[in-house]
Design a protein around this motif. Structure first.
Motif, PDB file in Angstrom:
ATOM      1  N   TYR A 161      22.468 -10.130 -41.534  1.00  0.00           N
ATOM      2  CA  TYR A 161      21.210 -10.229 -40.785  1.00  0.00           C
ATOM      3  C   TYR A 161      21.009  -9.097 -39.778  1.00  0.00           C
ATOM      4  N   CYS A 203      34.354 -13.108 -49.292  1.00  0.00           N
ATOM      5  CA  CYS A 203      33.468 -13.359 -48.138  1.00  0.00           C
ATOM      6  C   CYS A 203      32.558 -14.530 -48.505  1.00  0.00           C
ATOM      7  N   LEU A 204      31.470 -14.692 -47.785  1.00  0.00           N
ATOM      8  CA  LEU A 204      30.575 -15.826 -48.059  1.00  0.00           C
ATOM      9  C   LEU A 204      29.696 -15.563 -49.278  1.00  0.00           C
ATOM     10  N   GLY A 205      28.956 -14.468 -49.243  1.00  0.00           N
ATOM     11  CA  GLY A 205      27.950 -14.221 -50.279  1.00  0.00           C
ATOM     12  C   GLY A 205      28.412 -13.354 -51.432  1.00  0.00           C
ATOM     13  N   ASN A 206      29.523 -12.625 -51.254  1.00  0.00           N
ATOM     14  CA  ASN A 206      29.989 -11.606 -52.222  1.00  0.00           C
ATOM     15  C   ASN A 206      28.900 -10.571 -52.506  1.00  0.00           C
ATOM     16  N   ILE A 207      28.093 -10.275 -51.475  1.00  0.00           N
ATOM     17  CA  ILE A 207      27.161  -9.159 -51.659  1.00  0.00           C
ATOM     18  C   ILE A 207      27.281  -8.097 -50.558  1.00  0.00           C
ATOM     19  N   CYS A 208      27.850  -8.452 -49.400  1.00  0.00           N
ATOM     20  CA  CYS A 208      27.962  -7.451 -48.316  1.00  0.00           C
ATOM     21  C   CYS A 208      29.392  -6.986 -48.099  1.00  0.00           C
ATOM     22  N   ASP A 244      29.832 -10.794 -40.296  1.00  0.00           N
ATOM     23  CA  ASP A 244      28.844 -10.791 -41.371  1.00  0.00           C
ATOM     24  C   ASP A 244      27.682  -9.859 -40.983  1.00  0.00           C
TER      25      ASP A 244
HETATM   26  P1  4NP Z   1      28.607 -11.507 -47.180  1.00  0.00           P
HETATM   27  O1  4NP Z   1      27.221 -11.618 -46.393  1.00  0.00           O
HETATM   28  O2  4NP Z   1      29.304 -12.843 -47.005  1.00  0.00           O
HETATM   29  O3  4NP Z   1      29.318 -10.406 -46.464  1.00  0.00           O
HETATM   30  O4  4NP Z   1      28.277 -11.189 -48.611  1.00  0.00           O
HETATM   31  C1  4NP Z   1      26.268 -12.596 -46.680  1.00  0.00           C
HETATM   32  C2  4NP Z   1      25.361 -12.404 -47.695  1.00  0.00           C
HETATM   33  C3  4NP Z   1      24.386 -13.353 -47.935  1.00  0.00           C
HETATM   34  C4  4NP Z   1      24.335 -14.491 -47.176  1.00  0.00           C
HETATM   35  C5  4NP Z   1      25.255 -14.688 -46.173  1.00  0.00           C
HETATM   36  C6  4NP Z   1      26.236 -13.741 -45.928  1.00  0.00           C
HETATM   37  N1  4NP Z   1      23.338 -15.444 -47.396  1.00  0.00           N
HETATM   38  O5  4NP Z   1      23.274 -16.430 -46.642  1.00  0.00           O
HETATM   39  O6  4NP Z   1      22.539 -15.305 -48.343  1.00  0.00           O
END
Ligand code: 4NP
Length: 154
Positions: free
Chosen positions: A125, A8-13, A122
């Motif tokens: 937010y 994914c984008l952040g690798n946290i969600c 995502d």
């Molecule tokens: P993820 O979600 O791609 O599902 O991990 C996000 C986590 C952090 C950010 C964007 C998406 N960020 O902009 O910090």
């Protein structure tokens, strides 16, 4: 040994959830599952506490995961690279050096789940209900991946 990377984008969600969910469904001595983000904002961090929480509710522990960034070597190591949305797809494809590498990259919901919705939104937010929704989408896709691995079906 089949090797699967969730991106994914952040690798946290989203991708930590995808890693944890798929690991919970397969024999991890036979299938390698990992996750990474296309961005490096959170490298070294735990998954988002909301992802940890929703996973925990379903009996899955994400707390041994640490965020890492996608790297070009991942194309060689992994057999399947599942991305959560089209933006992830474009970011990963832009780093591919061959058709073989490009062919490893698939939208998780389009290739694995074949749901009406083709992207995992995502949830970063939004509220916690977004994380529950995302869990359901990914869980369904991971069931299909397990089925594909067992039956050799793509
Ligand atoms: P993820 O979600 O791609 O599902 O991990 C996000 C986590 C952090 C950010 C964007 C998406 N960020 O902009 O910090």
């Amino acid at each position: 040994m089949t090797k699967i990377l969730m991106v994914c984008l952040g690798n946290i969600c989203r991708s930590p959830l995808a890693e944890g969910i798929l690991k919970s469904k397969v024999d991890t001595s036979k299938i390698v599952v990992d996750s990474a983000g296309t961005a490096g904002y959170h490298v070294g961090s735990l998954p988002d506490s909301r992802s940890i929480e929703v996973a925990q509710k379903h009996g899955i522990d994400l707390t041994d995961q640490r965020c890492r960034k996608f790297k070009v070597e991942d194309f060689e190591f992994f057999d399947y690279i599942y991305v959560m949305d089209r933006s992830n797809y474009n970011d990963v494809i832009a780093l591919a050096k061959s058709i073989e590498e490009k062919n490893k990259v698939k939208l998780l919901l389009k290739e694995a789940a074949r749901l009406e919705v083709s992207e995992v939104p995502d949830p970063y937010y939004g509220g916690t209900d977004g994380f529950e929704y995302v869990f359901g989408l990914i869980d369904h896709a991971c069931d299909q991946i397990v089925d594909m691995l067992q039956n050799g079906r793509k």
